[in-house]
Design an enzyme around this catalytic site. Structure first.
Site, PDB file in Angstrom:
ATOM      1  N   ASP A 276       0.824  -1.207   0.000  1.00  2.00           N
ATOM      2  CA  ASP A 276       0.000   0.000   0.000  1.00  2.00           C
ATOM      3  C   ASP A 276       0.865   1.268   0.000  1.00  2.00           C
ATOM      4  O   ASP A 276       1.981   1.262   0.520  1.00  2.00           O
ATOM      5  CB  ASP A 276      -0.897  -0.020   1.250  1.00  2.00           C
TER       6      ASP A 276
ATOM      7  N   HIS B 244       2.817   3.031  -8.907  1.00  2.00           N
ATOM      8  CA  HIS B 244       2.624   1.598  -9.158  1.00  2.00           C
ATOM      9  C   HIS B 244       3.846   1.014  -9.868  1.00  2.00           C
ATOM     10  O   HIS B 244       4.250  -0.116  -9.605  1.00  2.00           O
ATOM     11  CB  HIS B 244       1.366   1.360  -9.994  1.00  2.00           C
TER      12      HIS B 244
ATOM     13  N   SER C 114      -7.203  -5.936  -5.846  1.00  2.00           N
ATOM     14  CA  SER C 114      -8.326  -6.552  -5.133  1.00  2.00           C
ATOM     15  C   SER C 114      -9.595  -6.481  -5.984  1.00  2.00           C
ATOM     16  O   SER C 114      -9.669  -5.715  -6.953  1.00  2.00           O
ATOM     17  CB  SER C 114      -8.562  -5.825  -3.804  1.00  2.00           C
TER      18      SER C 114
ATOM     19  N   ARG D 182     -11.448   2.006  -9.253  1.00  2.00           N
ATOM     20  CA  ARG D 182     -10.486   3.105  -9.469  1.00  2.00           C
ATOM     21  C   ARG D 182     -10.667   3.692 -10.871  1.00  2.00           C
ATOM     22  O   ARG D 182     -11.267   3.058 -11.743  1.00  2.00           O
ATOM     23  CB  ARG D 182      -9.065   2.565  -9.324  1.00  2.00           C
TER      24      ARG D 182
ATOM     25  N   LEU E 188      11.609 -19.910  -3.817  1.00  5.98           N
ATOM     26  CA  LEU E 188      10.474 -19.145  -3.273  1.00  5.98           C
ATOM     27  C   LEU E 188       9.302 -19.111  -4.268  1.00  5.98           C
ATOM     28  O   LEU E 188       9.507 -18.970  -5.480  1.00  5.98           O
ATOM     29  CB  LEU E 188      10.932 -17.719  -2.971  1.00  5.98           C
TER      30      LEU E 188
ATOM     31  N   ARG F 252      -5.285  -2.137   8.669  1.00  2.00           N
ATOM     32  CA  ARG F 252      -6.387  -3.082   8.422  1.00  2.00           C
ATOM     33  C   ARG F 252      -5.952  -4.104   7.382  1.00  2.00           C
ATOM     34  O   ARG F 252      -4.933  -3.926   6.711  1.00  2.00           O
ATOM     35  CB  ARG F 252      -7.650  -2.347   7.969  1.00  2.00           C
TER      36      ARG F 252
ATOM     37  N   GLU G 227       0.809 -13.349  12.255  1.00  2.00           N
ATOM     38  CA  GLU G 227       1.300 -12.174  12.947  1.00  2.00           C
ATOM     39  C   GLU G 227       1.167 -10.986  11.998  1.00  2.00           C
ATOM     40  O   GLU G 227       1.371 -11.140  10.784  1.00  2.00           O
ATOM     41  CB  GLU G 227       2.785 -12.353  13.328  1.00  2.00           C
TER      42      GLU G 227
HETATM   43  C1  FPP Z   1      -2.027   0.036  -3.413  1.00  2.00           C
HETATM   44  O1  FPP Z   1      -1.523   1.346  -3.315  1.00  2.00           O
HETATM   45  C2  FPP Z   1      -1.423  -0.648  -4.555  1.00  2.00           C
HETATM   46  C3  FPP Z   1      -2.080  -1.263  -5.569  1.00  2.00           C
HETATM   47  C4  FPP Z   1      -3.549  -1.360  -5.641  1.00  2.00           C
HETATM   48  C5  FPP Z   1      -1.359  -1.877  -6.692  1.00  2.00           C
HETATM   49  C6  FPP Z   1      -0.152  -2.624  -6.280  1.00  2.00           C
HETATM   50  C7  FPP Z   1       0.573  -3.115  -7.452  1.00  2.00           C
HETATM   51  C8  FPP Z   1       1.923  -3.183  -7.531  1.00  2.00           C
HETATM   52  C9  FPP Z   1       2.842  -2.795  -6.445  1.00  2.00           C
HETATM   53  C10 FPP Z   1       2.561  -3.743  -8.737  1.00  2.00           C
HETATM   54  C11 FPP Z   1       2.390  -5.223  -8.777  1.00  2.00           C
HETATM   55  C12 FPP Z   1       3.057  -5.830  -9.880  1.00  2.00           C
HETATM   56  C13 FPP Z   1       2.452  -6.610 -10.802  1.00  2.00           C
HETATM   57  C14 FPP Z   1       3.312  -7.284 -11.783  1.00  2.00           C
HETATM   58  C15 FPP Z   1       0.994  -6.799 -10.873  1.00  2.00           C
HETATM   59  P1  FPP Z   1      -2.532   2.564  -3.503  1.00  2.00           P
HETATM   60  O2  FPP Z   1      -2.652   2.858  -4.954  1.00  2.00           O
HETATM   61  O3  FPP Z   1      -3.812   2.252  -2.820  1.00  2.00           O
HETATM   62  O4  FPP Z   1      -1.774   3.728  -2.775  1.00  2.00           O
HETATM   63  P2  FPP Z   1      -2.475   4.906  -1.956  1.00  2.00           P
HETATM   64  O5  FPP Z   1      -3.148   4.261  -0.780  1.00  2.00           O
HETATM   65  O6  FPP Z   1      -1.311   5.766  -1.547  1.00  2.00           O
HETATM   66  O7  FPP Z   1      -3.432   5.592  -2.865  1.00  2.00           O
END
Ligand code: FPP
Length: 249
Positions: free
Chosen positions: A25, A42, A70, A76, A136, A203, A216
């Protein structure tokens, strides 16, 4: 394999969680702070993921489940959704070769059949290329929602009961676990030992509600794009000092 010679306060080796779940996040806020569009965050988040995956593997973690999208994230802005959905394509080209060299096996969980074709194909290619790897497991939760996961498990079981292949008495916790998306993981590694959430939010947001029963939890103010090897080590040091009792004493 122990990643550190010493525990911080005594001489014992650290206990490394076998399965770590990560709620990545803070990408949007990280980007905004740099006066950049959210998608810039992202992209940086994907780079952080690469670093954390290799670091986790080197520390002896066996499964890393990352919450990449999710079932609620479809709300969005369209451009942002499109951008995130394209990330696996870029990820395949830029990062999968190195992960493959590191013996990382890529898998996914979620209602993945509903992902756009190019997204799903890139992930399936990554799964196929790395399927024989023994290191992994990098497990992408994509179009994942914990309640949706449990709902589809209940439907499967109800169907089996209706078809007279199962009696209600035979419905056990193990039987339910076998109907969850995480059945694709080795049996003893389905539940995360540790769940990390970045960006200061406290959360779980529908992430692995069944599997997290005894996990945990570790929360940090670090934004996901800034979360790297050192931050992972801090989380593991913290975990190592916990006493997991699983309801016992
Ligand atoms: C949440 O931050 C992040 C996401 C919903 C996207 C996470 C995705 C990646 C880190 C890339 C994953 C890689 C692949 C290959 C799929 P947010 O946008 O909610 O941030 P904010 O809370 O600051 O708005």
């Amino acid at each position: 394999m122990f990643p550190f010679k010493k525990k911080e306060k005594n001489e014992l080796p650290l206990e490394v969680p076998k399965h770590i779940g990560v709620i990545m996040d803070g990408n949007g806020r990280w980007a905004k702070k740099r006066m950049q569009p959210r998608v810039f965050g992202h992209k940086a988040g994907m780079e952080a993921l690469q670093e954390v995956t290799i670091a986790a593997k080197n520390m002896g973690v066996q499964v890393l489940t990352v919450y990449a999208f999710s079932t609620e994230n479809w709300t969005r802005p369209e451009e942002e959704v499109k951008f995130i959905m394209h990330l696996p394509v870029e990820f395949y080209d830029r990062f999968v070769p190195e992960l493959h060299r590191n013996n990382v096996k890529i898998q996914m969980i979620g209602d993945t059949k509903k992902l756009p074709k190019e997204t799903l194909e890139a992930l399936e290619r990554a799964e196929e290329k790395t399927k024989d790897n023994t290191g992994l497991i990098l497990n992408f939760a994509l179009n994942y929602g914990g309640r949706a996961e449990i709902t589809q498990a209940v439907k499967q079981l109800a169907q089996e009961v209706r078809d007279s292949n199962l009696s209600p008495e035979e419905i056990t916790e193990d039987r339910i676990a076998d109907c969850l998306y995480t059945q694709s993981l080795p049996c003893d590694l389905r539940d995360p030992d540790l769940i990390i959430r970045t960006s200061g939010e406290l959360r779980l947001s529908n992430f692995l509600p069944w599997q997290a029963a005894y996990s945990e939890l570790y929360f940090t103010d670090v934004m996901w794009p800034d979360f790297g090897e050192d931050a992972l080590r801090s989380a593991i040091v913290d975990y190592s000092h916990r006493h997991r009792r699983f309801g016992g004493v």
